[in-house]
Design a protein around this motif. Sequence first.
Motif, PDB file in Angstrom:
ATOM      1  N   PRO A  90      -2.469  -5.564   0.295  1.00 59.24           N
ATOM      2  CA  PRO A  90      -3.861  -5.104   0.394  1.00 59.24           C
ATOM      3  C   PRO A  90      -4.702  -5.664  -0.752  1.00 59.24           C
ATOM      4  CG  PRO A  90      -2.304  -3.247   0.330  1.00 59.24           C
ATOM      5  CD  PRO A  90      -1.549  -4.480  -0.058  1.00 59.24           C
ATOM      6  N   GLU A  91      -6.015  -5.579  -0.575  1.00 61.85           N
ATOM      7  CA  GLU A  91      -6.921  -6.063  -1.630  1.00 61.85           C
ATOM      8  C   GLU A  91      -7.683  -4.894  -2.241  1.00 61.85           C
ATOM      9  OE1 GLU A  91      -9.022  -9.850  -1.141  1.00 61.85           O
ATOM     10  OE2 GLU A  91     -10.863  -8.721  -1.507  1.00 61.85           O
ATOM     11  N   SER A 114      -7.629  -6.604   5.360  1.00 67.92           N
ATOM     12  CA  SER A 114      -8.591  -5.743   4.667  1.00 67.92           C
ATOM     13  C   SER A 114      -9.822  -5.556   5.548  1.00 67.92           C
ATOM     14  CB  SER A 114      -8.969  -6.329   3.303  1.00 67.92           C
ATOM     15  OG  SER A 114     -10.166  -7.066   3.390  1.00 67.92           O
ATOM     16  N   PRO A 115     -10.585  -4.494   5.291  1.00 66.38           N
ATOM     17  CA  PRO A 115     -11.789  -4.266   6.096  1.00 66.38           C
ATOM     18  C   PRO A 115     -12.853  -5.324   5.850  1.00 66.38           C
ATOM     19  CG  PRO A 115     -11.254  -2.346   4.713  1.00 66.38           C
ATOM     20  CD  PRO A 115     -10.368  -3.468   4.282  1.00 66.38           C
ATOM     21  N   GLY A 116     -12.794  -5.995   4.732  1.00 64.54           N
ATOM     22  CA  GLY A 116     -13.818  -6.974   4.369  1.00 64.54           C
ATOM     23  C   GLY A 116     -13.677  -8.285   5.126  1.00 64.54           C
ATOM     24  N   ARG A 149      -8.330 -12.732  -1.461  1.00 65.97           N
ATOM     25  CA  ARG A 149      -8.371 -12.729  -2.936  1.00 65.97           C
ATOM     26  C   ARG A 149      -7.157 -12.010  -3.524  1.00 65.97           C
ATOM     27  NH1 ARG A 149     -14.521 -10.678  -3.315  1.00 65.97           N
ATOM     28  NH2 ARG A 149     -13.490  -9.135  -1.987  1.00 65.97           N
ATOM     29  N   SER A 209       0.839  -1.194   0.000  1.00 58.88           N
ATOM     30  CA  SER A 209       0.000   0.000   0.000  1.00 58.88           C
ATOM     31  C   SER A 209       0.876   1.247   0.000  1.00 58.88           C
ATOM     32  CB  SER A 209      -0.876   0.006   1.261  1.00 58.88           C
ATOM     33  OG  SER A 209      -1.625   1.202   1.351  1.00 58.88           O
ATOM     34  N   ASN A 231     -10.316  -4.318  -5.357  1.00 55.91           N
ATOM     35  CA  ASN A 231     -11.153  -4.957  -6.391  1.00 55.91           C
ATOM     36  C   ASN A 231     -10.777  -6.425  -6.604  1.00 55.91           C
ATOM     37  OD1 ASN A 231     -12.796  -2.666  -6.932  1.00 55.91           O
ATOM     38  ND2 ASN A 231     -11.050  -1.734  -7.960  1.00 55.91           N
ATOM     39  N   SER A 232     -10.672  -7.105  -5.491  1.00 53.09           N
ATOM     40  CA  SER A 232     -10.427  -8.554  -5.468  1.00 53.09           C
ATOM     41  C   SER A 232      -9.027  -8.967  -5.928  1.00 53.09           C
ATOM     42  CB  SER A 232     -11.458  -9.328  -6.307  1.00 53.09           C
ATOM     43  OG  SER A 232     -12.753  -8.919  -5.975  1.00 53.09           O
ATOM     44  N   SER A 289      -1.671   2.668   6.427  1.00 57.35           N
ATOM     45  CA  SER A 289      -1.952   1.335   5.871  1.00 57.35           C
ATOM     46  C   SER A 289      -1.993   0.213   6.911  1.00 57.35           C
ATOM     47  CB  SER A 289      -0.876   1.012   4.826  1.00 57.35           C
ATOM     48  OG  SER A 289      -0.865  -0.367   4.529  1.00 57.35           O
ATOM     49  N   TYR A 290      -3.095  -0.540   6.889  1.00 64.47           N
ATOM     50  CA  TYR A 290      -3.190  -1.733   7.738  1.00 64.47           C
ATOM     51  C   TYR A 290      -2.114  -2.754   7.345  1.00 64.47           C
ATOM     52  CZ  TYR A 290      -7.942   0.059   8.578  1.00 64.47           C
ATOM     53  OH  TYR A 290      -9.017   0.847   8.895  1.00 64.47           O
ATOM     54  N   ASN A 291      -1.872  -2.843   6.051  1.00 64.34           N
ATOM     55  CA  ASN A 291      -0.900  -3.848   5.596  1.00 64.34           C
ATOM     56  C   ASN A 291       0.523  -3.469   5.964  1.00 64.34           C
ATOM     57  OD1 ASN A 291      -2.306  -6.109   3.911  1.00 64.34           O
ATOM     58  ND2 ASN A 291      -3.420  -4.200   3.568  1.00 64.34           N
ATOM     59  N   ARG A 301      -0.582   4.051   1.273  1.00 64.02           N
ATOM     60  CA  ARG A 301      -1.352   4.848   2.233  1.00 64.02           C
ATOM     61  C   ARG A 301      -0.594   5.010   3.549  1.00 64.02           C
ATOM     62  NH1 ARG A 301      -5.855   4.323   5.756  1.00 64.02           N
ATOM     63  NH2 ARG A 301      -5.547   2.076   6.072  1.00 64.02           N
TER      64      ARG A 301
HETATM   65  C1  LIG Z   1      -9.914   0.861  -5.316  1.00 63.26           C
HETATM   66  C2  LIG Z   1     -10.200   0.092  -4.059  1.00 63.26           C
HETATM   67  C3  LIG Z   1     -10.748  -1.172  -4.170  1.00 63.26           C
HETATM   68  C4  LIG Z   1     -10.975  -1.952  -3.012  1.00 63.26           C
HETATM   69  N1  LIG Z   1     -11.434  -3.227  -3.149  1.00 63.26           N
HETATM   70  C5  LIG Z   1     -11.502  -4.027  -2.065  1.00 63.26           C
HETATM   71  C6  LIG Z   1     -11.805  -5.418  -2.186  1.00 63.26           C
HETATM   72  O1  LIG Z   1     -12.018  -5.940  -3.266  1.00 63.26           O
HETATM   73  N2  LIG Z   1     -11.827  -6.178  -1.078  1.00 63.26           N
HETATM   74  C7  LIG Z   1     -11.541  -5.659   0.175  1.00 63.26           C
HETATM   75  O2  LIG Z   1     -11.571  -6.394   1.138  1.00 63.26           O
HETATM   76  N3  LIG Z   1     -11.259  -4.329   0.323  1.00 63.26           N
HETATM   77  C8  LIG Z   1     -11.220  -3.519  -0.762  1.00 63.26           C
HETATM   78  N4  LIG Z   1     -10.881  -2.187  -0.639  1.00 63.26           N
HETATM   79  C9  LIG Z   1     -10.658  -1.646   0.713  1.00 63.26           C
HETATM   80  C10 LIG Z   1      -9.189  -1.796   1.088  1.00 63.26           C
HETATM   81  O3  LIG Z   1      -8.986  -3.135   1.527  1.00 63.26           O
HETATM   82  C11 LIG Z   1      -8.855  -0.794   2.181  1.00 63.26           C
HETATM   83  O4  LIG Z   1      -8.819   0.500   1.617  1.00 63.26           O
HETATM   84  C12 LIG Z   1      -7.580  -1.101   2.891  1.00 63.26           C
HETATM   85  O5  LIG Z   1      -7.412  -0.165   3.936  1.00 63.26           O
HETATM   86  C13 LIG Z   1      -6.372  -1.047   1.941  1.00 63.26           C
HETATM   87  O6  LIG Z   1      -5.218  -1.543   2.568  1.00 63.26           O
HETATM   88  P1  LIG Z   1      -4.215  -0.585   3.370  1.00 63.26           P
HETATM   89  O7  LIG Z   1      -4.916  -0.222   4.643  1.00 63.26           O
HETATM   90  O8  LIG Z   1      -3.016  -1.430   3.611  1.00 63.26           O
HETATM   91  O9  LIG Z   1      -3.930   0.632   2.530  1.00 63.26           O
HETATM   92  C14 LIG Z   1     -10.677  -1.408  -1.748  1.00 63.26           C
HETATM   93  C15 LIG Z   1     -10.149  -0.107  -1.667  1.00 63.26           C
HETATM   94  C16 LIG Z   1      -9.914   0.621  -2.798  1.00 63.26           C
HETATM   95  C17 LIG Z   1      -9.272   1.987  -2.677  1.00 63.26           C
END
Ligand SMILES: Cc1cc2nc3c(=O)[nH]c(=O)nc-3n(C[C@H](O)[C@H](O)[C@H](O)COP(=O)(O)O)c2cc1C
Length: 189
Positions: A82-83, A124-126, A132, A12, A85-86, A17-19, A14
């Motif tokens: 990070p994830e 990831s937040p999901g 994925r 990431s 869009n899958s 970033s969580y990652n 960011r």
């Molecule tokens: C363009 C975009 C697409 C994302 N798609 C997904 C996804 O498919 N699955 C998911 O779990 N989170 C998704 N997220 C949420 C990210 O997991 C979240 O922003 C996370 O904080 C990113 O990792 P980081 O914290 O290390 O930056 C998406 C975020 C963005 C900006």
Amino acid sequence: MSKPRILVFGGSLRAGSYNQKLATIAAAAATAAGAEVTLIALRDYPMPIFDEDLETAEGMPENAAKLKALFAENDGLIIASPEYNSGMTAALKNAIDWVSRATSEDEPPLSVLKGKTAAILAASPGGYGGARSLAQLRPLLKNIQVTVLEDQVTIPKAYAAFDADDNLADAAQQQAVKSLAAALVSKMS
Ligand SMILES: Cc1cc2nc3c(=O)[nH]c(=O)nc-3n(C[C@H](O)[C@H](O)[C@H](O)COP(=O)(O)O)c2cc1C
């Protein structure tokens, strides 16, 4: 015997970033397990999107060359992916694309990737915890001749997973990251 050298980073750019937090936990665990660890953040190596015309005209950008040198100096990788869009982030894929490139005619293909050993994690937040993203990253790494540990760690609901010290609040999750890092160090020792 010399300590295994491991490069650790999140995929990431960011700041919060969580990652990157996950990478930092894994880096500490790998150090505790006896590795020589280099923890970096991709945001400190901004680089253009890979473009063969740019490469031909200007060669490898300075930060890509710095990152490639770090790959060359290390035998192992820990990547927290990070994830988006899958799949994995463009930043991570782009960094791999740049470091995969030879900078001279006599440099063998994938010189800083081939033969390395990696552990992969995701947050990831999901609900899937970035699984994925790892499903994309794992075969990619294998195809560039990086051995990837079968075990991996995914952290769902990442917004609630980290405590005030940026460790994982759940003891089992924290232990899973430590065990994965220790397994990598053990495999490389
Ligand atoms: C363009 C975009 C697409 C994302 N798609 C997904 C996804 O498919 N699955 C998911 O779990 N989170 C998704 N997220 C949420 C990210 O997991 C979240 O922003 C996370 O904080 C990113 O990792 P980081 O914290 O290390 O930056 C998406 C975020 C963005 C900006």
